[in-house]
Scaffold this active site. Structure first.
Site, PDB file in Angstrom:
ATOM      1  N   TYR A 156      44.379  -6.700  39.574  1.00 35.56           N
ATOM      2  CA  TYR A 156      43.852  -7.572  38.514  1.00 35.56           C
ATOM      3  C   TYR A 156      42.332  -7.705  38.637  1.00 35.56           C
ATOM      4  CZ  TYR A 156      43.412 -11.561  35.362  1.00 35.56           C
ATOM      5  OH  TYR A 156      43.043 -12.390  34.324  1.00 35.56           O
ATOM      6  N   LYS A 160      39.400  -6.317  36.046  1.00 33.95           N
ATOM      7  CA  LYS A 160      38.453  -7.181  35.332  1.00 33.95           C
ATOM      8  C   LYS A 160      37.007  -6.851  35.719  1.00 33.95           C
ATOM      9  CE  LYS A 160      41.563  -9.478  33.018  1.00 33.95           C
ATOM     10  NZ  LYS A 160      41.712  -9.303  31.576  1.00 33.95           N
TER      11      LYS A 160
HETATM   12  N1  LIG Z   1      44.991 -17.724  31.351  1.00 33.39           N
HETATM   13  C1  LIG Z   1      44.019 -17.607  32.244  1.00 33.39           C
HETATM   14  O1  LIG Z   1      43.823 -18.477  33.117  1.00 33.39           O
HETATM   15  C2  LIG Z   1      43.110 -16.412  32.203  1.00 33.39           C
HETATM   16  C3  LIG Z   1      41.949 -16.442  32.989  1.00 33.39           C
HETATM   17  C4  LIG Z   1      41.107 -15.351  32.952  1.00 33.39           C
HETATM   18  C5  LIG Z   1      41.389 -14.264  32.149  1.00 33.39           C
HETATM   19  N2  LIG Z   1      42.532 -14.248  31.394  1.00 33.39           N
HETATM   20  C6  LIG Z   1      42.779 -13.065  30.570  1.00 33.39           C
HETATM   21  O2  LIG Z   1      42.992 -13.467  29.233  1.00 33.39           O
HETATM   22  C7  LIG Z   1      43.832 -12.511  28.580  1.00 33.39           C
HETATM   23  C8  LIG Z   1      44.984 -13.241  27.918  1.00 33.39           C
HETATM   24  O3  LIG Z   1      45.725 -13.878  28.934  1.00 33.39           O
HETATM   25  P1  LIG Z   1      46.705 -15.091  28.661  1.00 33.39           P
HETATM   26  O4  LIG Z   1      46.485 -16.070  29.728  1.00 33.39           O
HETATM   27  O5  LIG Z   1      46.635 -15.495  27.235  1.00 33.39           O
HETATM   28  O6  LIG Z   1      48.074 -14.347  28.995  1.00 33.39           O
HETATM   29  P2  LIG Z   1      49.440 -14.234  28.162  1.00 33.39           P
HETATM   30  O7  LIG Z   1      50.398 -13.561  29.078  1.00 33.39           O
HETATM   31  O8  LIG Z   1      49.769 -15.557  27.630  1.00 33.39           O
HETATM   32  O9  LIG Z   1      49.031 -13.265  26.971  1.00 33.39           O
HETATM   33  C9  LIG Z   1      48.850 -11.880  27.155  1.00 33.39           C
HETATM   34  C10 LIG Z   1      49.514 -11.162  26.002  1.00 33.39           C
HETATM   35  O10 LIG Z   1      49.281  -9.753  26.167  1.00 33.39           O
HETATM   36  C11 LIG Z   1      50.455  -9.079  25.755  1.00 33.39           C
HETATM   37  N3  LIG Z   1      50.488  -7.739  26.347  1.00 33.39           N
HETATM   38  C12 LIG Z   1      50.694  -7.417  27.641  1.00 33.39           C
HETATM   39  N4  LIG Z   1      50.695  -6.087  27.786  1.00 33.39           N
HETATM   40  C13 LIG Z   1      50.456  -5.549  26.556  1.00 33.39           C
HETATM   41  C14 LIG Z   1      50.338  -4.220  26.065  1.00 33.39           C
HETATM   42  N5  LIG Z   1      50.447  -3.160  26.877  1.00 33.39           N
HETATM   43  N6  LIG Z   1      50.112  -4.048  24.738  1.00 33.39           N
HETATM   44  C15 LIG Z   1      50.012  -5.115  23.907  1.00 33.39           C
HETATM   45  N7  LIG Z   1      50.127  -6.394  24.317  1.00 33.39           N
HETATM   46  C16 LIG Z   1      50.347  -6.605  25.635  1.00 33.39           C
HETATM   47  C17 LIG Z   1      51.592  -9.980  26.233  1.00 33.39           C
HETATM   48  O11 LIG Z   1      52.808  -9.701  25.564  1.00 33.39           O
HETATM   49  C18 LIG Z   1      51.029 -11.364  25.953  1.00 33.39           C
HETATM   50  O12 LIG Z   1      51.411 -11.847  24.683  1.00 33.39           O
HETATM   51  C19 LIG Z   1      44.296 -11.538  29.652  1.00 33.39           C
HETATM   52  O13 LIG Z   1      43.513 -10.376  29.582  1.00 33.39           O
HETATM   53  C20 LIG Z   1      44.022 -12.294  30.945  1.00 33.39           C
HETATM   54  O14 LIG Z   1      43.806 -11.446  32.031  1.00 33.39           O
HETATM   55  C21 LIG Z   1      43.403 -15.305  31.406  1.00 33.39           C
END
Ligand SMILES: NC(=O)c1ccc[n+]([C@@H]2O[C@H](COP(=O)([O-])OP(=O)(O)OC[C@H]3O[C@@H](n4cnc5c(N)ncnc54)[C@H](O)[C@@H]3O)[C@@H](O)[C@H]2O)c1
Length: 258
Positions: A156, A160
């Site tokens: 991860y 990133k």
């Molecule tokens: N939530 C946090 O604390 C946080 C912090 C830093 C970064 N992020 C980043 O933010 C982004 C969104 O994360 P989130 O927290 O909303 O997670 P989430 O799991 O709620 O949403 C991610 C979405 O991506 C979709 N997905 C996964 N693989 C896929 C693929 N191959 N093709 C199409 N869709 C796909 C999933 O079905 C899901 O709906 C991610 O890139 C995550 O790394 C999240």
């Protein structure tokens, strides 16, 4: 911020941060094409946006698969119009072990979604932006994990870190075409991903190192995505903007004043 008349693609839009961005862009006047692996949930969320008066359409797509992404982007251009905005929020987190106990399959899987996916989407969208002369914006969802290592999240954090560099090289290549490329680096944000992955001790540990003392709501990350899509950020490109509650500002090994 008005995004009136803009055509946007948002990946990972069936939940969490991607969904919040899709809702925000639709509220700001964009026509939003939402994509995700979760088709049923995505269709429901697109319907909810339309019911609320916005323009949204869901198209299922695995963003790590180049042929599928090409078809998606082609369909959007033909049926909706030239793409102005692309947000890559699709992401996965498969951690738990130090790098030496992580399988090649797991490591590669995370990189394929979190890093190769934005490369594939960015490439497909950028080539069409160049061809149509659209002065658009591409936005990646990176993480504080781009610069803060977590021993048990080798794939991860690597994905990133790579995504923030991909943002820079894409920004350099697209600058002459008037397209800006930026990333957002969220800190802890409530979403299905965090709700599934974190227990109370992990939440408490993260909060003890988050100066604002709380997780972000996904809408707060969507606000940054609206800014980076708008003319208000017209001189910003190649950046990762950290919406992290102050985490990167804190040297947590130094005690707080009494
Ligand atoms: N939530 C946090 O604390 C946080 C912090 C830093 C970064 N992020 C980043 O933010 C982004 C969104 O994360 P989130 O927290 O909303 O997670 P989430 O799991 O709620 O949403 C991610 C979405 O991506 C979709 N997905 C996964 N693989 C896929 C693929 N191959 N093709 C199409 N869709 C796909 C999933 O079905 C899901 O709906 C991610 O890139 C995550 O790394 C999240």
């Amino acid at each position: 911020m008005s995004l009136d008349g803009k055509v946007a693609i948002v990946t990972g839009a069936a939940g969490g941060i991607g969904l919040a961005i899709a809702r925000r862009y639709a509220r700001d006047g964009a026509r939003v094409v939402m994509t995700d692996l979760q088709a049923e949930r995505g269709e429901q969320e697109a319907l909810a946006i339309r019911t609320a008066g916005g323009w949204a359409r869901f198209m299922a797509c695995d963003t790590a698969d180049e042929a599928t992404v090409e078809t998606l982007v082609e369909t959007v251009e033909t049926e909706v119009g030239p793409i102005d905005l692309a947000v890559c929020s699709a992401g996965i987190s498969k951690g738990g072990q130090p790098f030496y106990d992580t399988t090649l399959e797991d490591f590669t899987k995370v990189l394929s979604v979190n890093l190769v996916g934005p490369f594939i989407v960015g490439k497909a969208v950028a080539r069409r932006m160049i061809a149509s002369g659209v002065k658009g914006a591409i936005i990646h969802i990176s993480s504080v994990g781009a610069v803060l290592g977590v021993e048990t999240s080798p794939a991860y954090c690597t994905s990133k870190g790579g995504l923030s560099m991909l943002t820079k090289v894409m920004a350099l290549a697209m600058a002459r075409h008037g397209v800006r490329v930026n990333a957002i680096g969220p800190g802890p944000t409530w979403s299905p991903m965090t709700e599934a992955a974190l227990d109370q001790p992990a939440i408490d540990m993260m909060l003890s190192r988050t100066p604002l003392g709380r997780f972000a709501e996904a809408d707060e990350v969507a606000g940054v995505a609206a800014f980076l899509a708008s003319e208000d950020s017209s001189y910003i490109t190649g950046q990762t903007l950290y919406a992290d509650g102050g985490r990167l500002a804190l040297n947590y090994v130094v005690s707080k004043p009494a």
